[in-house]
Design a protein around this motif. Sequence first.
Motif, mmCIF file in Angstrom:
data_model
loop_
_atom_site.group_PDB
_atom_site.id
_atom_site.type_symbol
_atom_site.label_atom_id
_atom_site.label_comp_id
_atom_site.label_asym_id
_atom_site.label_seq_id
_atom_site.Cartn_x
_atom_site.Cartn_y
_atom_site.Cartn_z
ATOM 1 N N UNK A 32 22.724 -11.402 69.315
ATOM 2 C CA UNK A 32 22.454 -11.214 67.881
ATOM 3 C C UNK A 32 22.769 -12.513 67.144
ATOM 4 N N UNK A 33 21.805 -13.049 66.444
ATOM 5 C CA UNK A 33 22.021 -14.285 65.681
ATOM 6 C C UNK A 33 21.711 -14.011 64.214
ATOM 7 N N UNK A 34 22.693 -14.345 63.388
ATOM 8 C CA UNK A 34 22.511 -14.136 61.951
ATOM 9 C C UNK A 34 21.938 -15.407 61.345
ATOM 10 N N UNK A 35 21.298 -15.208 60.213
ATOM 11 C CA UNK A 35 20.759 -16.367 59.501
ATOM 12 C C UNK A 35 21.877 -17.226 58.939
ATOM 13 N N UNK A 36 21.534 -18.469 58.596
ATOM 14 C CA UNK A 36 22.488 -19.324 57.917
ATOM 15 C C UNK A 36 22.433 -18.943 56.453
ATOM 16 N N UNK A 37 23.387 -18.075 56.094
ATOM 17 C CA UNK A 37 23.320 -17.404 54.787
ATOM 18 C C UNK A 37 23.347 -18.356 53.619
ATOM 19 N N UNK A 38 23.882 -19.572 53.836
ATOM 20 C CA UNK A 38 23.925 -20.512 52.719
ATOM 21 C C UNK A 38 22.568 -21.142 52.469
ATOM 22 N N UNK A 39 21.623 -20.929 53.393
ATOM 23 C CA UNK A 39 20.282 -21.469 53.209
ATOM 24 C C UNK A 39 19.282 -20.380 52.842
ATOM 25 N N UNK A 40 19.408 -19.211 53.497
ATOM 26 C CA UNK A 40 18.404 -18.184 53.266
ATOM 27 C C UNK A 40 19.008 -16.811 53.524
ATOM 28 N N UNK A 65 17.033 -10.719 57.509
ATOM 29 C CA UNK A 65 17.601 -9.936 58.608
ATOM 30 C C UNK A 65 18.043 -10.834 59.762
ATOM 31 N N UNK A 66 18.968 -10.336 60.551
ATOM 32 C CA UNK A 66 19.368 -11.068 61.742
ATOM 33 C C UNK A 66 18.315 -10.866 62.830
ATOM 34 N N UNK A 67 18.493 -11.521 63.958
ATOM 35 C CA UNK A 67 17.569 -11.333 65.080
ATOM 36 C C UNK A 67 18.363 -10.930 66.316
ATOM 37 N N UNK A 68 17.785 -9.998 67.082
ATOM 38 C CA UNK A 68 18.355 -9.651 68.381
ATOM 39 C C UNK A 68 17.455 -10.247 69.457
ATOM 40 N N UNK A 69 17.967 -11.260 70.128
ATOM 41 C CA UNK A 69 17.156 -11.965 71.123
ATOM 42 C C UNK A 69 17.332 -11.368 72.518
ATOM 43 N N UNK A 70 16.234 -11.339 73.267
ATOM 44 C CA UNK A 70 16.277 -10.881 74.664
ATOM 45 C C UNK A 70 15.568 -11.904 75.529
ATOM 46 N N UNK A 71 16.126 -12.163 76.719
ATOM 47 C CA UNK A 71 15.379 -12.913 77.716
ATOM 48 C C UNK A 71 14.720 -11.867 78.603
ATOM 49 N N UNK A 72 13.411 -11.954 78.759
ATOM 50 C CA UNK A 72 12.736 -10.940 79.575
ATOM 51 C C UNK A 72 11.842 -11.601 80.621
ATOM 52 N N UNK A 73 11.577 -10.880 81.692
ATOM 53 C CA UNK A 73 10.686 -11.367 82.740
ATOM 54 C C UNK A 73 9.626 -10.297 82.965
#
Lengths: 501, 1061
Positions: A452-460, A463-471
Amino acid sequence: MTTKSYTALWFRHLKTDWFQLKQPALRDKPFVLSISDHGRKLVAAADPKAESQGIFRGATVADARAIIPGIEVLDDIPGLSDKLLGALAEWCIRFTPIAAVDAPDGLLLDTTGCSHLWGGDQAYLQAILTRLQARGYDVRGAMAGTIGTVWALTRFGRQAVIPDPAHQRDELLRLPPAALRLETVTLDKLQKLGLVTVGQFAHMTRSVLRRRFGQNLLRRLDQAFGREEEFLQPLQPVEQYQERLPCLEPIATATGIGIALQRLLEALTKRVQKEGKGIREAQLKAYRLDGKIEHQKIATNRPTDNAPHLFKLFELKIQEIEPDLGIELFTLEATKLEDLSPVQEELWAGDQGLETRPIAELLDQLTGRFGSGCIRRYLPDEHHWPERSIKPAQDLSEKPAIPWRTDRPRPTILLPQPIPIQVTAPVPDYPPLLFRHQDKVHQIKKADGPERIEREWWLEEGPHRDYYCVEDQDGARYWLFRSGHYTGDRDQQWFLHGYFP
Amino acid sequence: MVFTRLFPVKRKAMAYTELQTTTNFSFLRGASHPEELVTKAHEYGYKEIAITDRNTFAGIVRAHGTAKELGLRILPGCRLDLLDGPSLLAYPTDKEAWSRLSALLTKGNLRAEKGQCHLYKADVYAHSKSMKFILLPPVALTQNFELDESFRNAAKEYREAFGRSLYIAASRSYLGDDTKRLHRLTQLAGHLDMPLVATNDVHYHTPDRRQLQDILTCIREKCTIQTAGFRLYENAERHLKPIGEMLRLFRQYPDAIRRTKEIAEACQFSLDMLKYVYPEELTTEGRTPQEELIKLTWEGAKGHFGDTIPQKIKATIEHELKFIDQMNYASYFLTVHDLVRFARSQHILCQGRGSAANSTVCFCLGITSVNPAKFDLLFERFLSSARNEPPDIDVDFEHERREEVIQYVYQKYGRDRAAIVATVTQERRKGAIRDVGKAMGLSIDTIERLLHSSWRSDAELYDEQRLKEQGLNPKDKHLIKVLDLTTQLMGFPRQLGQHTGGFVITQGKLTELCPIMNARMEDRTCIEWNKDDIDILGFLKIDVLALGMLTCIRKAFVLAKQQYGLDLTLANIPQDDPAVYEMVSHADTIGVFQIESRAQQAMLPRLRPKTFYDLVIEVAIVRPGPIQGDMVHPYLRRRDGLEDVEYPSEELKNILGKTLGVPLFQEQAMQVAIVAAGFTPSEADALRRSMATFKAQGQVTKFQEKLVNGMVAKGYTSEYAHRIFKQLEGFGSYGFPESHAVSFALLVYISSWLKCYYPDVFACALLNSLPMGFYQPAQIVIDAQKHGVEVLPVDVNDSGWDHLLEPRSPGSGETPATPGPRRFRPLRLGFRQIGGFKEEDAQLLVAGRTSAYTSIPQLRAAGVSQPALERLADADAFRSLGLDRRQALWEVSALADRPIAMFEGQPAESAYEPAVALPDMTASQHVVQDYASTSLSLKAHPVSFVREKLDLLRILRTGDLAGCRDGDLVKVAGLVLVRQQPGTASGVVFITIEDETSTANLVVFHDIFMAYRKVILQSRLLMVEGKLQIEGEVVHVIVKHCHNLSPLLRDLVTPASRDFH
């Protein structure tokens, strides 16, 4: 032995003058430059308008604000005076070859034998002052036979007057002791003893003075009265990798400039070759008749002593030089040099990716022709948000400030824009089962996450993003993310953001 | 298609306890107050929650207090960050384990400097009995998706050391490799037979605190949010999560959830189990504390009243002793008495104050010198009404010697049994703006502007208009963010400081109760808890405070003994002397304790105190509290009979009777809340506290409603109720309790008495006790001269380091016992008055003065250093050698080069120097130099040199103002002594100027100030035109115009200007 002649220049508002030149809006309002000192903010320089209201260097900014509520307060730039004085001294080289910086606010010029070209001392000094004043500097100056005297006169005596040696002494005797460049302690003591002009003590027995005020007072007196010689520290110890080309006739055409450049380059590369060095950066200066100096700078990706290559780099910039009425002097300086060792030559021949000379030279030319940014190399940047986690490199040699991240999986190809995809996934934070991209359905066989990566709130905000590595079924690996928590509007939520090898 | 839930979570009776909680007492890490975290946990239905700050217990008591109110249980614990191993969470299971953990932290604290704690594995092993531990794994796996090898080794070692008490933590913070990590941890746990337990590494109570947490990280790392990079957490998952969410996250590891309960069950220790025990060595010969107190009290009573103790006193003492016995306070009184006894044995002056201090018992014990017979302060009223907490006695000691008392406490009880209470330094408005501004990358200048555009009060932070005036855009998003975060940060604890003098002393080891740490000051040790914390736990605190006036009074007593043979004490100074009150009524109070400020001086002629209680009121009335609450004028009107004294009810008459119906003291305000609005005593106390700390903004409104409704319900008018609330509000931060005012009033009286009868002694003692009070040496000297004291200049042959009173020459002696016009001892200024002069040099000088010095080299030979000699010359202290300062400096400066070693004693070279004629100094130059060196001049007042010029401008002398009429337009000029802009006076500036005759008080209203601010701020010599306002003896000039006459002064110094031609 010729009679020595010195000129001292005193810039009373050096830094504020410069700020006004940079920001013309400052001309109409009082302002100060501030520095922080143990948590307090102090005035580092005040412009004449502020000074006329009683705000001087060393006051606190709070006091300055109390006196002039709306006063503009700008951050002082560390080392600015030195930089400005350096530049001014360089500018003065058109008047004399020996110019020295007299920190923190003055210049000292050795003007022995210089003034006849300008029709005499008076006109010479006037020319310097007028031109500097025209450039926007509040400057005072004087000319006399010793450094001590000119320094004293500019600051405490009569401006722009050149007393003949006999008068120098009388002038000096009337000045306060501060004119002798003494330490504060000595000045305080003299003040307390009621000795407020040089004349009151200059005649005293040397031993009487030395016992009370130390050797320095005697030395300063001797220097001022010309009994002891003083030497200047010239601004530039003659530039080692600089070539000068004065022009008998002012040059005003591109061809002319090109010829001049070629001659300078040949001379310079010959010199660096002899010492086994290569040029990384070089600067061409063209001194115009009207006093302006045109600069052009080039940089290379590898040290080089190849004059034609350097000429090609400069050639693109010749058009940008505006000769105006003509150029009277060219200088070419290698501002950055590196060793050009044979070992490296061998390495280059070994075709080590970026490390080849032709590529470096090609890049130099492409950059010169199409502008920077046409070909980019990326380096890691310290940000969690993927779009901000890389930045373009400045040049071939730039080293990454931080290592590439290995503690988190990151794709080798990161898409500049995440591509929306259609996904089938269980909620709330399971990886997708399959996704559709460009009409192809990818069955997901293996997956890892979410990260889970949150935005840099001081810039924008967002919503956050939930990243997955998939094959997928073909063994191809992707970096996908869901934007925000599951909302039900699944079409808008999933994106493809990169490819793994 | 979408699956709703692949593995639906069974919502059966599985419970979870959060075991890893970082509060904002892990400074610059946790982003929520302990109270917020506990409240949120309660909301989510947690039954218990652990508090695990980094190497500290500082936030635990607060959490405990809140949890108790809400019915939650706190698992006290902490996170042990070690220097040589992975971090551990530690939870004591019983009281002994708590003591061990506390001792462990103490050990770490004391070997590091303040604010740090250095712990090693070995320390933890030595203190690990009956403790539960959770091992914290590294944040990330290695590149091969393994747990770091050194961590695995450490885990093995820990496992061997702690056995079954060790768990290993598993957290799911959405870091991408959570699954892999949990897998590896399970493997390791299985391998080492070490149970896995779930935690969420909580750093804040709601996810929106992430931004603040990022800011804290930036402050900690001294970087900006733009450059912080990977030092920030990448997401907001470290918040307290609902139990259900935790169950869902760990659905594959139900055991890890269950074990949180297992630990919670095992850890039954609660802070309530800590019991405070008074030290034992307070009693003698095997008496109980109560017996000891009874013995000492009656002994003291005999000392005060002789063998026949008045019946009334006897009755009071018996009553008080009985009450003390009931409440079991004897040990407390004995502790205070012990300090006082020590101080007296060392001739350190001291004086108690506070609710219990004015009791007859304290009088008998010598804790206070205020004779209780003169007041009806029912002391148990304040004791019993409040909660069951110890009585409050603060003891003031001489400020120069308080450290001796503090070290006595450490020595007597030992550093393991006595320590100073902490104070929690909070982020205030300005600091918060600076910190957030810096972290958000604002320029210093923008931060300054922000500071300027925020209000004086903490209530309302920002105002759009003011932001615009400072050239900031109130709509700017970045700025709004800064302001928002600033508001959140305000009230955060920032560091632990030491209380001004509050001690905790215990019977057993203090470390068994709480950790001890080093204070910033040398030789001081503190505990981690502040006074609210120890209040909650019911610990005893005793205040050892410093008071400058006591130093001054003691020095005066010594001088009075030397010069006049008087044996003065705080208790034997003649009371109720009309001459003293007469002097005070004329505001002749420069240097007197408390009533010397300009505001007090303006009040004195109106109040005209005639009795001791008038002084008590005087001390309490000129305070921001009564002034803001608009109580001063009603009181004065009632006292002067201009307004009827009436009470809204009989019950309030009892409380407000002695102050004519106007509440002036803090106790009265609280009593009103209790009696008239039905507050419980602890609510009244909470009300006072909530007003003192701005953090609890919301609560004030709540209390206002309660008070007003309560009063209206009891039949008071709503208007009266609102007025009372406003008055209470003023008291919150600035009110003064009567019990303190009484003790202060005694010092007011004593210092006034000294000034009245022995102005020489008083001035000398005062000058020797500086810096203190409102006045500069120059004013004190001028004042002494006005009272008939001759003041003599500093001189190498007559002065000592301290200021002295010179014995009268033989033959002129007379008995000084009778007051009246007398000749006082001349006051000789001491070397301490010379700026930059060192005491060692003074000592060498005095030691070498076997006979009078006749030449300067003799002083050098005595060892007085060269710089010191120059300072003496600057101070014009060689007059007795026939040299003025300039000649002396000429001689002195040549000494740097004098004959030494084998040539020593030979005539100096200067003996053969040609004579040099130095320019003569004018009188005015001398005066200016006097000021520069000794900050005063006995030769003349600087203004006298420009008087001729001022006369030409028809500028009056300040001394002539009193002879003018009210309303006259006058011009007056003088040196600016003080510029004050009190927060209570809506922008009015008060200025005091001084000329050669006297001083004048100027009032500058806001608009005039704005028009002349530059003149007012820059003038040394200020001339004003304005209207005289004369009320009785109080004379003010209401300023209309200002002029800067400072250039006149400059001409005094250097007729030859150093400026340009």
